[in-house]
Motif scaffolding. Structure first.
Motif, PDB file in Angstrom:
ATOM      1  N   HIS A 216       0.824  -1.202   0.000  1.00 19.05           N
ATOM      2  CA  HIS A 216       0.000   0.000   0.000  1.00 19.05           C
ATOM      3  C   HIS A 216       0.861   1.256   0.000  1.00 19.05           C
ATOM      4  O   HIS A 216       0.588   2.225  -0.730  1.00 19.05           O
ATOM      5  CB  HIS A 216      -0.929  -0.028   1.220  1.00 19.05           C
ATOM      6  CG  HIS A 216      -1.993   1.030   1.207  1.00 19.05           C
ATOM      7  ND1 HIS A 216      -1.740   2.354   1.513  1.00 19.05           N
ATOM      8  CD2 HIS A 216      -3.319   0.959   0.903  1.00 19.05           C
ATOM      9  CE1 HIS A 216      -2.849   3.055   1.417  1.00 19.05           C
ATOM     10  NE2 HIS A 216      -3.833   2.228   1.044  1.00 19.05           N
ATOM     11  N   VAL A 217       1.915   1.263   0.812  1.00 16.68           N
ATOM     12  CA  VAL A 217       2.774   2.449   0.901  1.00 16.68           C
ATOM     13  C   VAL A 217       3.596   2.627  -0.369  1.00 16.68           C
ATOM     14  O   VAL A 217       3.702   3.741  -0.916  1.00 16.68           O
ATOM     15  CB  VAL A 217       3.688   2.339   2.133  1.00 16.68           C
ATOM     16  CG1 VAL A 217       4.698   3.486   2.163  1.00 16.68           C
ATOM     17  CG2 VAL A 217       2.857   2.340   3.412  1.00 16.68           C
ATOM     18  N   ASP A 221       0.759   4.929  -2.233  1.00 10.08           N
ATOM     19  CA  ASP A 221       1.179   6.222  -1.689  1.00 10.08           C
ATOM     20  C   ASP A 221       2.321   6.858  -2.467  1.00 10.08           C
ATOM     21  O   ASP A 221       2.303   8.061  -2.732  1.00 10.08           O
ATOM     22  CB  ASP A 221       1.578   6.054  -0.221  1.00 10.08           C
ATOM     23  CG  ASP A 221       0.403   5.634   0.651  1.00 10.08           C
ATOM     24  OD1 ASP A 221      -0.746   5.845   0.211  1.00 10.08           O
ATOM     25  OD2 ASP A 221       0.626   5.082   1.732  1.00 10.08           O
ATOM     26  N   ARG A 225       1.300   8.569  -6.536  1.00 15.88           N
ATOM     27  CA  ARG A 225       1.435  10.025  -6.596  1.00 15.88           C
ATOM     28  C   ARG A 225       2.371  10.458  -7.720  1.00 15.88           C
ATOM     29  O   ARG A 225       2.154  11.501  -8.342  1.00 15.88           O
ATOM     30  CB  ARG A 225       1.945  10.543  -5.251  1.00 15.88           C
ATOM     31  CG  ARG A 225       0.923  10.409  -4.120  1.00 15.88           C
ATOM     32  CD  ARG A 225       1.475  10.903  -2.805  1.00 15.88           C
ATOM     33  NE  ARG A 225       0.478  10.784  -1.732  1.00 15.88           N
ATOM     34  CZ  ARG A 225       0.701  11.115  -0.468  1.00 15.88           C
ATOM     35  NH1 ARG A 225       1.900  11.589  -0.104  1.00 15.88           N
ATOM     36  NH2 ARG A 225      -0.263  10.967   0.429  1.00 15.88           N
ATOM     37  N   HIS A 231      -4.913   7.734  -4.816  1.00 18.55           N
ATOM     38  CA  HIS A 231      -4.848   6.483  -4.083  1.00 18.55           C
ATOM     39  C   HIS A 231      -5.947   6.367  -3.042  1.00 18.55           C
ATOM     40  O   HIS A 231      -5.928   5.447  -2.222  1.00 18.55           O
ATOM     41  CB  HIS A 231      -3.489   6.349  -3.384  1.00 18.55           C
ATOM     42  CG  HIS A 231      -3.255   7.410  -2.337  1.00 18.55           C
ATOM     43  ND1 HIS A 231      -2.931   8.712  -2.665  1.00 18.55           N
ATOM     44  CD2 HIS A 231      -3.314   7.360  -0.981  1.00 18.55           C
ATOM     45  CE1 HIS A 231      -2.787   9.422  -1.555  1.00 18.55           C
ATOM     46  NE2 HIS A 231      -3.007   8.628  -0.521  1.00 18.55           N
ATOM     47  N   LYS A 232      -6.907   7.294  -3.053  1.00 17.73           N
ATOM     48  CA  LYS A 232      -8.016   7.230  -2.114  1.00 17.73           C
ATOM     49  C   LYS A 232      -9.110   6.344  -2.671  1.00 17.73           C
ATOM     50  O   LYS A 232      -9.503   6.474  -3.831  1.00 17.73           O
ATOM     51  CB  LYS A 232      -8.568   8.628  -1.841  1.00 17.73           C
ATOM     52  CG  LYS A 232      -7.578   9.546  -1.124  1.00 17.73           C
ATOM     53  CD  LYS A 232      -8.202  10.879  -0.838  1.00 17.73           C
ATOM     54  CE  LYS A 232      -7.226  11.806  -0.101  1.00 17.73           C
ATOM     55  NZ  LYS A 232      -7.830  13.124   0.191  1.00 17.73           N
ATOM     56  N   GLU A 302      -8.818  -1.654  -3.388  1.00 17.58           N
ATOM     57  CA  GLU A 302      -7.386  -1.371  -3.275  1.00 17.58           C
ATOM     58  C   GLU A 302      -6.576  -2.183  -4.288  1.00 17.58           C
ATOM     59  O   GLU A 302      -5.631  -1.658  -4.898  1.00 17.58           O
ATOM     60  CB  GLU A 302      -6.919  -1.668  -1.851  1.00 17.58           C
ATOM     61  CG  GLU A 302      -7.440  -0.681  -0.815  1.00 17.58           C
ATOM     62  CD  GLU A 302      -6.882  -0.954   0.570  1.00 17.58           C
ATOM     63  OE1 GLU A 302      -6.215  -1.998   0.733  1.00 17.58           O
ATOM     64  OE2 GLU A 302      -7.104  -0.121   1.467  1.00 17.58           O
TER      65      GLU A 302
END
Length: 336
Positions: A216-217, A221, A225, A231-232, A302
């Protein structure tokens, strides 16, 4: 020499001094070692040497017309070649210290007519590569992209089989056009593997209900970006539709509470209020259950976002690699 197929001329020319002039036409097939590394934009340099090993230089000296005459008298044929330059030189070939022969050498510079090969080979290959590049517009989770890419690879393979007879037969050095075709086919296979990876990522929610934290990071994230992908996770939109057949209006509370006077009426009113609170609590529980049923799973959203980020990232790498590869081949074609 090959079999002599020259036309026989049974005439002699005699002048007043008694000299004889014999004209005899010869058709001589000549082989030349070709360097087809830059095919079909290659330029070949060949040399043809004429000499006699029977008559020595004191008996026969070879002469010829001028270079301009030889160039102007050359016949243009539909052989796919163009005569660019022609030079000649006369020299003496010393077989031994006492035997020498007159020699004459022609140096030819030939260029290949590349228009036929460009139209039949390079242009269709570029169009198929462009189709493969445009196939990334299709949704990555859809099987249509995979089917389209597999069909495209099959069509390109058939194209290579059909054009195999046009390509030169050479082992060393490998022509650049063969490298170009192999590279194009390899890029199509790589794009198909990328699509298979994205489709597999879309099915990860069934195997991994929760996305790992580091994934996820790193992807959502950080990489998301950089690629300007939000990523929301979108909120679930639950639509509530009222039943039009239900009777409108408020319930007759007074019917349930006929009298509010006195201690007995107060106890009855309190029981009705408690009953209404229980009904409201049940309705809230039912609403939460319905929202949970209609809302997409968080893990599925996700994993789809991760698949979209990876798809765009690999697409950018694919474009950069295609541009760099084609520019390299074009530079080698023009500079070799």
């Amino acid at each position: 020499m090959d079999e002599d197929k020259s036309q026989s001329i049974p005439y002699l020319q005699i002048n007043y001094t008694g000299g004889l002039h014999l004209v005899k036409v010869k058709r001589i097939p000549v082989s030349c070692q070709l360097n087809i590394y830059r095919f079909p934009f290659d330029v070949q340099e060949c040399s043809i040497t004429f000499l006699s090993l029977i008559h020595e230089e004191d008996e026969m000296i070879l002469t010829s017309k001028s270079v301009e005459f030889s160039t102007n008298s050359s016949v243009d044929s539909d052989s796919g070649w163009k005569l660019e330059d022609l030079t000649k030189c006369n020299f003496t070939y010393n077989l031994t210290s006492i035997r020498s022969f007159s020699c004459q050498q022609y140096n030819l510079t030939l260029s290949r007519e590349a228009s036929l090969y460009v139209v039949n080979l390079l242009v269709p290959s570029c169009f198929l590569s462009l189709l493969d590049l445009c196939s990334f517009i299709l949704p990555p989770q859809n099987m249509d992209r995979s089917a389209f890419k597999m069909t495209l690879i099959l069509g390109y393979t058939v194209f290579l089989i059909i054009t195999n007879d046009i390509l030169p037969k050479s082992v060393s050095p490998t022509p650049l056009i063969n490298v170009f075709f192999s590279l194009s086919l390899g890029l199509m296979v790589a794009s198909l593997l990328e699509t298979m990876l994205i489709v597999n990522l879309s099915n990860f929610p069934n195997k991994y209900p929760k996305v790992p934290r580091w994934v996820h990071v790193l992807i959502l994230d950080f990489l998301g970006r950089l690629l300007f992908i939000s990523h929301k996770c979108p909120d679930a939109q639950v639509e509530v539709v009222l039943n039009s057949n239900a009777k409108a209006g408020n319930p007759d509370i007074t019917a349930m509470m006929p009298s509010l006077t006195g201690e007995k009426d107060e106890r009855e009113g309190s029981a009705v209020v408690n009953e209404l609170k229980k009904v409201a609590q049940d309705l809230l529980t039912i609403r939460l259950r319905v929202e949970e049923h209609l809302r997409p799973k968080q893990a599925e959203i996700e994993w789809n976002l991760i698949a979209n980020v990876i798809d765009r990232f690999l697409f950018l790498i694919y474009i950069l690699f295609v541009i760099a590869s084609y520019i390299t081949i074009i530079v080698l074609w023009s500079s070799s």
